[in-house]
Scaffold this active site. Structure first.
Site, PDB file in Angstrom:
ATOM      1  N   THR A  83       0.861  -1.181   0.000  1.00 39.94           N
ATOM      2  CA  THR A  83       0.000   0.000   0.000  1.00 39.94           C
ATOM      3  C   THR A  83       0.896   1.229   0.000  1.00 39.94           C
ATOM      4  O   THR A  83       1.935   1.247   0.659  1.00 39.94           O
ATOM      5  CB  THR A  83      -0.925   0.033   1.229  1.00 39.94           C
ATOM      6  OG1 THR A  83      -0.142  -0.190   2.413  1.00 39.94           O
ATOM      7  CG2 THR A  83      -1.992  -1.037   1.139  1.00 39.94           C
ATOM      8  N   HIS A 256      -7.065  -5.919  -6.420  1.00 38.73           N
ATOM      9  CA  HIS A 256      -6.555  -4.582  -6.093  1.00 38.73           C
ATOM     10  C   HIS A 256      -7.446  -3.881  -5.067  1.00 38.73           C
ATOM     11  O   HIS A 256      -7.588  -2.653  -5.078  1.00 38.73           O
ATOM     12  CB  HIS A 256      -6.438  -3.722  -7.355  1.00 38.73           C
ATOM     13  CG  HIS A 256      -5.220  -2.846  -7.371  1.00 38.73           C
ATOM     14  ND1 HIS A 256      -4.124  -3.103  -8.158  1.00 38.73           N
ATOM     15  CD2 HIS A 256      -4.912  -1.723  -6.689  1.00 38.73           C
ATOM     16  CE1 HIS A 256      -3.213  -2.177  -7.964  1.00 38.73           C
ATOM     17  NE2 HIS A 256      -3.664  -1.324  -7.073  1.00 38.73           N
ATOM     18  N   ASP A 288      -5.309 -11.635  -1.139  1.00 37.96           N
ATOM     19  CA  ASP A 288      -5.625 -10.438  -0.374  1.00 37.96           C
ATOM     20  C   ASP A 288      -6.988  -9.916  -0.805  1.00 37.96           C
ATOM     21  O   ASP A 288      -7.550 -10.357  -1.811  1.00 37.96           O
ATOM     22  CB  ASP A 288      -4.528  -9.370  -0.454  1.00 37.96           C
ATOM     23  CG  ASP A 288      -4.491  -8.585  -1.774  1.00 37.96           C
ATOM     24  OD1 ASP A 288      -5.352  -8.796  -2.655  1.00 37.96           O
ATOM     25  OD2 ASP A 288      -3.577  -7.763  -1.936  1.00 37.96           O
ATOM     26  N   GLY A 289      -7.535  -9.007   0.004  1.00 37.47           N
ATOM     27  CA  GLY A 289      -8.837  -8.436  -0.312  1.00 37.47           C
ATOM     28  C   GLY A 289      -9.908  -8.844   0.676  1.00 37.47           C
ATOM     29  O   GLY A 289     -10.381  -9.980   0.655  1.00 37.47           O
ATOM     30  N   GLY A 311      -4.090  -5.037   3.706  1.00 36.49           N
ATOM     31  CA  GLY A 311      -3.594  -3.732   3.295  1.00 36.49           C
ATOM     32  C   GLY A 311      -4.162  -2.603   4.131  1.00 36.49           C
ATOM     33  O   GLY A 311      -3.482  -2.024   4.975  1.00 36.49           O
TER      34      GLY A 311
END
Length: 368
Positions: A83, A256, A288-289, A311
């Site tokens: 990030t 993303h 991720d996410g 993140g």
């Protein structure tokens, strides 16, 4: 910084507090997804649609969360995603605080190429911690190559290539408030590792991205480094097979954070497709996410991820309490993972089985 009287018992507490302490333009930048923000919300909501099926009456007096990523030992299967602009959240240390916190909690940090601290300073702050370097393909290849070479020299263990960002996704907040997302950066908030001619606007990064990049660039990247490559941004089996064919050592299943292309599926939903596509190749798969709870981590591991990355929660921790906040975010999540493992009857990550996590539709079908 948060007041000493504030209590933080879960990751959401940090976000609520951080929103009160950051300028709205900064909040918008860190929180916003693109367009209608469907994918942004879906990343979190999708985890709630999976149910747990524990094993009971098992000896869980000792829990071992450790695993390896690309041959490197970590204490538990959660790392920090790349990030940008950490010194917006923590003026004093930024990414150096994140690196120290990650090392203290026995995990791995992926440093963004838009870091506000130098690669070398982050490596020094991390001491012997595990660092991976994120890169993108810029029109000037020497920028990407410089990032790779500097990371190698500083002792980084892998290169993470973001492959889903040839352009920046459209965010409605930009149109509604021209200063909302691509705000002017103060001197300490600039991406110091990128020699892009940036003066004060983060948006100028977008103009330097290479829209012509193809899978051939992965071959080029492999030719300039001996470090393993992790490809970030993959959400389909076809993409995963391409990654294997082009020499990836790892895949980070990622949309993303919902910031690029709206209406992509949640990463927890597409994870098994990617895992199946690379089966037998030796390529590791991460996710991720939307990870906000220890149960989310368990669900991802059961569905095939070797590790997960977070993140935004790190940004909230930094905003609230700097290094201590980032460390506390990781500590809270690690304790939640430990508790979940105990209640699920698993003493180590190898005991987590796919059958222990099912979609909510499983129970509807079973009644037919």
């Amino acid at each position: 910084m948060a007041a000493d009287s504030e209590s933080f018992v879960c990751l959401e507490d940090f976000e609520k507090s951080a929103r009160k302490h950051l300028l709205q333009s900064r909040v918008d930048y860190f929180t916003d997804g693109c367009n209608e923000q469907f994918t942004l919300k879906e990343n979190i909501e999708a985890f709630k649609r999976y149910r747990l099926r524990p094993r009971l009456l098992r000896d869980v007096s000792k829990i071992d969360l450790s695993t390896t990523l690309l041959g490197q030992h970590i204490f538990w299967p959660v790392g920090v995603s790349p990030t940008a602009f950490h010194r917006i959240a923590d003026y004093a240390e930024g990414e150096k605080a994140t690196a120290r916190a990650t090392h203290s909690e026995g995990s791995v940090m992926i440093l963004s190429c838009a870091s506000t601290c130098t690669i070398e300073d982050v490596a020094t702050a991390s001491a012997s911690g595990i660092l991976w370097m994120q890169v993108m393909f810029f029109k000037r290849r020497e920028i990407t190559e410089s990032l790779v070479k500097r990371a190698e020299a500083a002792g980084f263990k892998a290169i993470v290539v973001t492959i889903d960002q040839p352009v920046f996704g459209k965010k409605y907040s930009i149109d509604k408030n021209k200063t909302s997302v691509w705000f002017k950066l103060h001197a300490h908030e600039r991406p110091v590792n990128l020699n892009l001619g940036i003066k004060d606007k983060g948006g100028e990064i977008a103009a330097t991205l290479d829209r012509t990049a193809t899978w051939e660039e992965i071959k080029w990247l492999k030719s300039i480094t001996n470090l393993p490559l992790v490809l970030k941004g993959i959400t389909t089996g076809d993409q995963a097979r391409n990654a294997v064919e082009h020499g990836a050592s790892g895949i980070l299943v990622s949309n993303h954070g919902g910031r690029q292309l709206d209406y992509l599926p949640a990463t927890i939903d597409v994870l098994p497709e990617v895992v199946a596509a690379v089966e037998g190749s030796g390529v590791e798969v991460y996710l991720d996410g939307g990870v906000r709870h220890g149960t989310d981590v368990f669900k991802a591991l059961a569905r095939g991820a070797r590790a997960v990355f977070i993140g935004r929660p790190i940004i909230w921790g930094l905003t609230c309490k700097g290094y201590e906040g980032a460390k506390q975010v990781l500590s809270i999540l690690r304790e939640e993972v430990n508790t979940t493992m105990s209640l699920m009857g698993c003493t180590n990550v190898n005991e987590i089985a796919p059958s222990m996590v099912v979609h909510e539709d499983y129970f509807r079908k079973s009644k037919l």
